[in-house]
Design an enzyme around this catalytic site. Structure first.
Site, mmCIF file in Angstrom:
data_model
loop_
_atom_site.group_PDB
_atom_site.id
_atom_site.type_symbol
_atom_site.label_atom_id
_atom_site.label_comp_id
_atom_site.label_asym_id
_atom_site.label_seq_id
_atom_site.Cartn_x
_atom_site.Cartn_y
_atom_site.Cartn_z
ATOM 1 N N ASP A 61 72.461 -13.301 35.611
ATOM 2 C CA ASP A 61 71.021 -13.478 35.424
ATOM 3 C C ASP A 61 70.384 -12.364 36.321
ATOM 4 O OD1 ASP A 61 68.275 -13.554 35.011
ATOM 5 O OD2 ASP A 61 68.353 -15.678 34.901
ATOM 6 N N VAL A 62 69.975 -11.109 35.786
ATOM 7 C CA VAL A 62 69.484 -10.124 36.556
ATOM 8 C C VAL A 62 68.244 -10.421 37.353
ATOM 9 C CG1 VAL A 62 70.601 -8.205 35.226
ATOM 10 C CG2 VAL A 62 68.306 -8.960 34.654
ATOM 11 N N TYR A 154 55.413 -6.950 27.132
ATOM 12 C CA TYR A 154 56.463 -5.909 27.267
ATOM 13 C C TYR A 154 55.997 -4.537 27.554
ATOM 14 C CZ TYR A 154 60.449 -3.215 25.381
ATOM 15 O OH TYR A 154 61.466 -2.430 25.063
ATOM 16 N N LYS A 158 57.096 -2.304 31.190
ATOM 17 C CA LYS A 158 57.954 -1.010 31.013
ATOM 18 C C LYS A 158 57.118 0.256 31.903
ATOM 19 C CE LYS A 158 61.186 -2.376 28.764
ATOM 20 N NZ LYS A 158 62.589 -2.349 29.353
ATOM 21 N N PRO A 184 63.336 4.321 24.816
ATOM 22 C CA PRO A 184 63.742 4.409 23.317
ATOM 23 C C PRO A 184 62.211 3.997 22.747
ATOM 24 C CG PRO A 184 65.158 3.162 24.728
ATOM 25 C CD PRO A 184 64.058 3.351 25.636
ATOM 26 N N GLY A 185 62.206 4.454 21.399
ATOM 27 C CA GLY A 185 61.456 4.074 20.535
ATOM 28 C C GLY A 185 61.771 3.066 19.678
ATOM 29 N N ARG A 186 61.701 3.315 18.436
ATOM 30 C CA ARG A 186 62.296 2.370 17.363
ATOM 31 C C ARG A 186 63.788 2.609 17.194
ATOM 32 N NH1 ARG A 186 59.640 -0.877 14.113
ATOM 33 N NH2 ARG A 186 60.791 -1.505 12.276
ATOM 34 N N ASP A 188 67.540 1.003 16.068
ATOM 35 C CA ASP A 188 68.199 -0.348 15.317
ATOM 36 C C ASP A 188 68.892 -1.179 15.963
ATOM 37 O OD1 ASP A 188 69.141 -1.521 13.098
ATOM 38 O OD2 ASP A 188 70.465 -0.153 12.540
#
Length: 258
Positions: A61-62, A154, A158, A184-186, A188
């Site tokens: 667990d980081v 979130y 960031k 990153p954006g969107r 998958d």
């Protein structure tokens, strides 16, 4: 001499893509995740070994200081050195700022912010001791440049990663350690899919409609793939990026700019 990397949160998605890309680049790779993802993590380890590289799977667990310290030491012990650290592990869920509990806020910060800090710190300690520099790379996000509604917790983590990356880069430059982040954006991934489902419900749309509306805002016209991110991280982990530090690089198809 073999080079060794560790990628946290690498049982699937972006982390998995990064781990496999670094193996392709010639690194021995330690992969990490939490116990519930152990089975998927083992599959990634096996994939790396099938490519002819050494790999170890580390359950940790980081957000736990002692676990991160033990993980970094295990990488050195079993793979011979610590040259690249990718602090990728992160969590996100959709919730109104008015509805987020203090405990939920702390949970997201524990993984996304504290976890990155601990990985940065413990990696730097070892790299300084080794005396040959290194590459430390963290998971930021497009949400680290623009806060988004319904994922305020979130977004806040960031923004924190971006500030931490800039400060660490300046502190450790004299040790020949570069510190950068990818945003990153969107993309998958399962996390994106889950968020898309939750946002669709809130907006009274189908999942397909919400996805289509989101993609319309991306100039390149598609959702990103994990390999799109892994390609950038590969560059940041290489000698080709030796004169780049303190940067948080957007990978979002032109959705937004720094």
């Amino acid at each position: 001499m073999n080079r060794a990397a560790v990628v946290t949160g690498s049982s699937r998605g972006i982390g998995r893509a990064i781990a496999l890309r670094l193996a392709k680049d010639g690194f021995d790779v330690a992969v990490n995740d939490i116990e519930s993802n152990h089975s998927d993590l083992e599959k990634v380890r096996q994939e790396i070994e099938s490519m002819g590289r050494k790999s170890i799977a580390i359950i940790a667990d980081v957000s736990k200081s002692e676990k991160v310290e033990e993980m970094m030491e295990e990488v050195v012990e079993k793979l011979g050195s610590l040259d690249v650290v990718i602090a990728n592990a992160g969590i996100c869920y959709v919730k109104s700022l008015l509805e987020i509990s203090a405990d939920e806020w702390d949970e997201v910060f524990a993984v996304n912010m504290r976890g990155v800090f601990l990985c940065y710190r413990e990696a730097a300690k070892i790299m300084i001791k080794q005396g040959k520099g290194g590459k430390i790379i963290g998971a930021c996000s497009t949400a680290g440049y623009r806060g988004y509604p319904m994922i305020s917790h979130y977004s806040a983590t960031k923004w924190g990663v971006r500030g931490l990356t800039q400060a660490a880069a300046q502190e450790w430059a004299r040790h020949n350690i570069t510190v950068n982040a990818y945003c990153p954006g969107r993309i998958d991934t399962r996390m994106t899919q889950t968020c898309n489902e939750e946002l669709a419900k809130l907006r009274g749309l189908t999942v397909e409609e919400n996805e289509s509306n989101s993609v319309k805002n991306i100039p390149i016209g598609r959702t990103g793939q994990p390999d799109d991110v892994a390609n950038v991280v590969s560059f940041l982990a290489s000698k080709d990026s030796d004169y780049i530090t303190g940067q948080s690089i957007l990978i979002n198809g032109g959705l937004s700019f720094s």
